[in-house]
Design a protein around this motif. Sequence first.
Motif, PDB file in Angstrom:
ATOM      1  N   THR A 271       4.511   0.456   0.489  1.00 12.44           N
ATOM      2  CA  THR A 271       3.341   1.251   0.839  1.00 12.44           C
ATOM      3  C   THR A 271       3.389   2.566   0.065  1.00 12.44           C
ATOM      4  O   THR A 271       4.394   2.902  -0.563  1.00 12.44           O
ATOM      5  CB  THR A 271       3.329   1.572   2.340  1.00 12.44           C
ATOM      6  OG1 THR A 271       4.442   2.423   2.634  1.00 12.44           O
ATOM      7  CG2 THR A 271       3.367   0.307   3.188  1.00 12.44           C
ATOM      8  N   GLU A 272       2.326   3.340   0.172  1.00 13.25           N
ATOM      9  CA  GLU A 272       2.310   4.642  -0.487  1.00 13.25           C
ATOM     10  C   GLU A 272       3.424   5.537   0.057  1.00 13.25           C
ATOM     11  O   GLU A 272       4.108   6.219  -0.707  1.00 13.25           O
ATOM     12  CB  GLU A 272       0.945   5.313  -0.305  1.00 13.25           C
ATOM     13  CG  GLU A 272       0.846   6.633  -1.049  1.00 13.25           C
ATOM     14  CD  GLU A 272      -0.538   7.214  -1.003  1.00 13.25           C
ATOM     15  OE1 GLU A 272      -0.693   8.300  -0.414  1.00 13.25           O
ATOM     16  OE2 GLU A 272      -1.464   6.584  -1.551  1.00 13.25           O
ATOM     17  N   GLU A 273       3.616   5.523   1.356  1.00 12.82           N
ATOM     18  CA  GLU A 273       4.667   6.348   1.966  1.00 12.82           C
ATOM     19  C   GLU A 273       6.048   5.928   1.481  1.00 12.82           C
ATOM     20  O   GLU A 273       6.892   6.768   1.178  1.00 12.82           O
ATOM     21  CB  GLU A 273       4.586   6.290   3.495  1.00 12.82           C
ATOM     22  CG  GLU A 273       3.355   6.958   4.077  1.00 12.82           C
ATOM     23  CD  GLU A 273       3.208   8.421   3.670  1.00 12.82           C
ATOM     24  OE1 GLU A 273       4.216   9.150   3.640  1.00 12.82           O
ATOM     25  OE2 GLU A 273       2.066   8.831   3.368  1.00 12.82           O
TER      26      GLU A 273
ATOM     27  N   THR B  65       6.682   4.449  -1.292  1.00 12.13           N
ATOM     28  CA  THR B  65       6.740   4.802  -2.709  1.00 12.13           C
ATOM     29  C   THR B  65       7.082   6.273  -2.879  1.00 12.13           C
ATOM     30  O   THR B  65       7.945   6.626  -3.694  1.00 12.13           O
ATOM     31  CB  THR B  65       5.399   4.468  -3.391  1.00 12.13           C
ATOM     32  OG1 THR B  65       5.181   3.054  -3.277  1.00 12.13           O
ATOM     33  CG2 THR B  65       5.391   4.875  -4.849  1.00 12.13           C
ATOM     34  N   LEU B  66       6.435   7.120  -2.112  1.00  8.86           N
ATOM     35  CA  LEU B  66       6.734   8.553  -2.182  1.00  8.86           C
ATOM     36  C   LEU B  66       8.194   8.822  -1.818  1.00  8.86           C
ATOM     37  O   LEU B  66       8.851   9.664  -2.433  1.00  8.86           O
ATOM     38  CB  LEU B  66       5.790   9.339  -1.265  1.00  8.86           C
ATOM     39  CG  LEU B  66       4.335   9.407  -1.738  1.00  8.86           C
ATOM     40  CD1 LEU B  66       3.442   9.914  -0.615  1.00  8.86           C
ATOM     41  CD2 LEU B  66       4.205  10.265  -2.980  1.00  8.86           C
TER      42      LEU B  66
ATOM     43  N   ARG C 186       2.555  13.629  -3.251  1.00  9.40           N
ATOM     44  CA  ARG C 186       1.226  13.020  -3.137  1.00  9.40           C
ATOM     45  C   ARG C 186       0.267  13.523  -4.225  1.00  9.40           C
ATOM     46  O   ARG C 186      -0.505  12.755  -4.789  1.00  9.40           O
ATOM     47  CB  ARG C 186       0.654  13.269  -1.745  1.00  9.40           C
ATOM     48  CG  ARG C 186      -0.535  12.394  -1.421  1.00  9.40           C
ATOM     49  CD  ARG C 186      -0.947  12.490   0.034  1.00  9.40           C
ATOM     50  NE  ARG C 186       0.129  12.272   0.975  1.00  9.40           N
ATOM     51  CZ  ARG C 186       0.612  11.072   1.326  1.00  9.40           C
ATOM     52  NH1 ARG C 186       0.099   9.993   0.803  1.00  9.40           N
ATOM     53  NH2 ARG C 186       1.591  10.965   2.213  1.00  9.40           N
TER      54      ARG C 186
ATOM     55  N   LEU D  46       1.142  11.775  -7.499  1.00  9.96           N
ATOM     56  CA  LEU D  46       0.724  10.375  -7.428  1.00  9.96           C
ATOM     57  C   LEU D  46      -0.786  10.273  -7.606  1.00  9.96           C
ATOM     58  O   LEU D  46      -1.277   9.422  -8.359  1.00  9.96           O
ATOM     59  CB  LEU D  46       1.150   9.746  -6.098  1.00  9.96           C
ATOM     60  CG  LEU D  46       0.735   8.296  -5.876  1.00  9.96           C
ATOM     61  CD1 LEU D  46       1.281   7.380  -6.962  1.00  9.96           C
ATOM     62  CD2 LEU D  46       1.160   7.823  -4.492  1.00  9.96           C
ATOM     63  N   THR D  47      -1.517  11.151  -6.960  1.00 10.80           N
ATOM     64  CA  THR D  47      -2.979  11.167  -7.094  1.00 10.80           C
ATOM     65  C   THR D  47      -3.377  11.410  -8.543  1.00 10.80           C
ATOM     66  O   THR D  47      -4.299  10.773  -9.074  1.00 10.80           O
ATOM     67  CB  THR D  47      -3.592  12.238  -6.172  1.00 10.80           C
ATOM     68  OG1 THR D  47      -3.245  11.922  -4.820  1.00 10.80           O
ATOM     69  CG2 THR D  47      -5.102  12.301  -6.313  1.00 10.80           C
TER      70      THR D  47
ATOM     71  N   PRO E 270      -1.639   0.451  -8.934  1.00  7.32           N
ATOM     72  CA  PRO E 270      -1.007  -0.321  -7.861  1.00  7.32           C
ATOM     73  C   PRO E 270      -1.717  -1.655  -7.651  1.00  7.32           C
ATOM     74  O   PRO E 270      -2.840  -1.866  -8.105  1.00  7.32           O
ATOM     75  CB  PRO E 270      -1.169   0.589  -6.642  1.00  7.32           C
ATOM     76  CG  PRO E 270      -2.314   1.480  -6.955  1.00  7.32           C
ATOM     77  CD  PRO E 270      -2.329   1.645  -8.448  1.00  7.32           C
TER      78      PRO E 270
ATOM     79  N   TYR F 160       2.614  -0.905  -3.958  1.00  2.00           N
ATOM     80  CA  TYR F 160       3.327  -0.646  -5.201  1.00  2.00           C
ATOM     81  C   TYR F 160       4.472  -1.634  -5.340  1.00  2.00           C
ATOM     82  O   TYR F 160       5.144  -1.966  -4.369  1.00  2.00           O
ATOM     83  CB  TYR F 160       3.849   0.799  -5.212  1.00  2.00           C
ATOM     84  CG  TYR F 160       2.725   1.798  -5.184  1.00  2.00           C
ATOM     85  CD1 TYR F 160       2.201   2.298  -6.365  1.00  2.00           C
ATOM     86  CD2 TYR F 160       2.156   2.205  -3.978  1.00  2.00           C
ATOM     87  CE1 TYR F 160       1.141   3.202  -6.344  1.00  2.00           C
ATOM     88  CE2 TYR F 160       1.103   3.102  -3.955  1.00  2.00           C
ATOM     89  CZ  TYR F 160       0.603   3.590  -5.131  1.00  2.00           C
ATOM     90  OH  TYR F 160      -0.456   4.478  -5.112  1.00  2.00           O
TER      91      TYR F 160
END
Length: 111
Positions: free
Chosen positions: A9-11, A13-14, A22, A25-26, A36, A45
């Motif tokens: 997930t994005e979380e 991945t971070l 963030r 990534l943005t 992704p 991801y």
Amino acid sequence: MSDATVFLTEEETLAAVGRLDRALLTRFLRIEVIRPADSGGRVVYRRVDIARLEFLCELCDDFDLNDDALGIVMGLVDQLHGTRSDLVALMRALGEEAEEVRARVTRRVGR
């Protein structure tokens, strides 16, 4: 399960990419140097994306590249990976040929 099928997930991945936040990534998503996957309508991801994000963070931190430069560098990296893949396929095909063919190609290449 292979690395190719692991989705983050994005979380996640971070958390996986230490230098990534963030906002960065943005930025990478906006300039399309990272794309992704989609899994059931969710942005996810892959492990290859994690490696790419780590490299992008290094480029930003070490070279302070702007968006255009990041796009150019990553385009060249993608071309290099494609060329390497083509070369591996060519070498595999050549390896399946008769010794006479391999020897003739080797002489023509000059090695």
